[in-house]
Scaffold this active site. Structure first.
Site: not given
Ligand code: GLN
Length: 194
Positions: A80, A174, A176
């Site tokens: 992410c 994610h 995890e």
């Molecule tokens: N929207 C977040 C970002 O730009 C990422 C979101 C997340 O890691 N769950 O860093």
């Protein structure tokens, strides 16, 4: 051979990654300083907020060292916000936003918009038997992949959510927080083969 995986612990859900590594019997340490970075065989970059992670990495004098290690072949796994930190190009970033690089991809932040802020899905993932349980939380999407990038996973509509290029593995979601351990196992195998 004993192996220790680092989890970048500046911000975000690094504890969940440490718990996932523990669940598969792999030792981990939290990485906040160079001396810790030097002890690990690979690094997980967690989810969180990429803009904050960038600022903290600079403030902790970790930005350039991590970037250099990645470009020299050090195994990294970004989830992410961690995927955003590995992308060579960040779309819908804030002014001045940049990551460590390592993946020749363009990643669009918050790609699902407000209607679909968070959702879960079961996905096929190259190298994993059966479906992977994935939680998407304000997730990025991979908009462009360079020639050397393997696509490992896509949503049903074809959007790319898992990629690898040499030493760098990146996913939009994610595992995890969803009790999914197999992508961490895949990363550990990648470290052992490095
Ligand atoms: N929207 C977040 C970002 O730009 C990422 C979101 C997340 O890691 N769950 O860093």
């Amino acid at each position: 051979m004993s192996l220790t995986v680092g989890v970048l612990a500046l911000q975000g859900d690094f504890r969940e990654h440490a718990a996932t590594l523990h669940a598969i019997g792999v030792e981990s340490i939290e990485v906040r300083r160079i001396s810790e970075l030097e002890k690990v065989s690979g690094l997980i970059i967690p989810g969180g907020e990429s803009t904050v992670m960038q600022k903290l990495a600079v403030a902790y004098d970790l930005f350039e060292p991590i970037k250099n290690k990645i470009h020299n072949g050090f195994p990294v796994f970004g989830t992410c916000a961690g995927l955003i930190m590995l992308a060579e190009e960040i779309l819908d970033g804030i002014p001045g936003q940049a990551g460590f690089g390592g993946l020749d991809v363009s990643v669009r932040r918050n790609a699902f918009g407000h209607q679909l802020d968070s959702f879960e899905a079961d996905l096929e993932f190259a190298g994993v038997d059966g479906l992977v349980h994935a939680a998407f939380i304000r997730a990025p999407i991979v908009d462009r992949v360079g020639a050397g990038v393997e696509v490992l996973s896509k949503l049903d509509d074809g959007r790319i959510v898992g990629v690898r290029q040499n030493n760098a593995l990146g996913i939009s979601f994610h595992p995890e927080v969803a009790g999914e351990t197999r992508i961490h196992e895949l990363f550990v195998r990648q470290i052992k083969n490095a």
